[in-house]
Design a protein around this motif. Sequence first.
Motif, mmCIF file in Angstrom:
data_model
loop_
_atom_site.group_PDB
_atom_site.id
_atom_site.type_symbol
_atom_site.label_atom_id
_atom_site.label_comp_id
_atom_site.label_asym_id
_atom_site.label_seq_id
_atom_site.Cartn_x
_atom_site.Cartn_y
_atom_site.Cartn_z
ATOM 1 N N VAL A 128 0.814 -1.217 0.000
ATOM 2 C CA VAL A 128 0.000 0.000 0.000
ATOM 3 C C VAL A 128 0.852 1.272 0.000
ATOM 4 N N PRO A 129 1.991 1.329 0.728
ATOM 5 C CA PRO A 129 2.797 2.556 0.653
ATOM 6 C C PRO A 129 3.273 2.869 -0.768
ATOM 7 N N PHE A 130 3.597 1.846 -1.522
ATOM 8 C CA PHE A 130 4.041 2.068 -2.897
ATOM 9 C C PHE A 130 2.881 2.516 -3.790
ATOM 10 N N LEU A 131 1.703 1.924 -3.569
ATOM 11 C CA LEU A 131 0.516 2.362 -4.307
ATOM 12 C C LEU A 131 0.183 3.817 -3.963
ATOM 13 N N THR A 132 0.295 4.168 -2.697
ATOM 14 C CA THR A 132 0.024 5.537 -2.264
ATOM 15 C C THR A 132 1.011 6.500 -2.907
ATOM 16 N N LEU A 133 2.263 6.127 -2.931
ATOM 17 C CA LEU A 133 3.287 6.955 -3.574
ATOM 18 C C LEU A 133 2.955 7.151 -5.050
ATOM 19 N N GLY A 134 2.632 6.063 -5.735
ATOM 20 C CA GLY A 134 2.303 6.150 -7.155
ATOM 21 C C GLY A 134 1.082 7.013 -7.409
ATOM 22 N N MET A 135 0.031 6.827 -6.624
ATOM 23 C CA MET A 135 -1.195 7.621 -6.794
ATOM 24 C C MET A 135 -0.919 9.096 -6.493
ATOM 25 N N GLY A 136 -0.155 9.358 -5.443
ATOM 26 C CA GLY A 136 0.174 10.747 -5.092
ATOM 27 C C GLY A 136 0.975 11.441 -6.166
ATOM 28 N N VAL A 137 1.971 10.749 -6.707
ATOM 29 C CA VAL A 137 2.788 11.330 -7.775
ATOM 30 C C VAL A 137 1.931 11.604 -9.009
ATOM 31 N N MET A 138 1.049 10.686 -9.351
ATOM 32 C CA MET A 138 0.196 10.883 -10.527
ATOM 33 C C MET A 138 -0.821 11.998 -10.320
ATOM 34 N N MET A 139 -1.297 12.166 -9.077
ATOM 35 C CA MET A 139 -2.194 13.293 -8.794
ATOM 36 C C MET A 139 -1.446 14.613 -8.952
ATOM 37 N N LEU A 140 -0.210 14.667 -8.450
ATOM 38 C CA LEU A 140 0.593 15.876 -8.607
ATOM 39 C C LEU A 140 0.908 16.148 -10.078
#
Length: 143
Positions: A128-140
């Motif tokens: 989940v931390p990696f998914l969160t990182l990926g989703m956050g980067v894509m939102m930015l």
Amino acid sequence: MFFGLGVLLIMIISSIGDIRSRDVFLWEILGCLGMSFAKVVFSIYAGNFDASDIFMSLMPGVFLLLLSFVSGQSVGYGDGALVLCAGPALGAGVAVMGMIAGVFSCGLISGILLVLKKVGKKAKMPFVPFLTLGMGVMMLAQI
């Protein structure tokens, strides 16, 4: 954007829990589901509902659930359920590219840890931390 930030906040909290206990809790999944439901209702009310975007935003979660089933839970069902429920709130682009970025970052960190001999081949890592990182980067990246 508001609904995506709400989902990202829930995913950050879920990341902490995944690191500590390797569990994704039902309230986290239901929170993401609630955010997604609210976004769909808001989209319908605003007149910009796109069923194909909703359908495509569910695909990363479906993929992770199938991967969990096929791999004997190398990727947990909770990870797939969280992404499935978060997808509509994030949108198809963020959900798909965020999952790809999460898988890539997890593979990169795992590879580095293997080379440095900090973990073995059978080590389990919270995803989940990696998914969160990926989703956050894509939102930015969308801003």
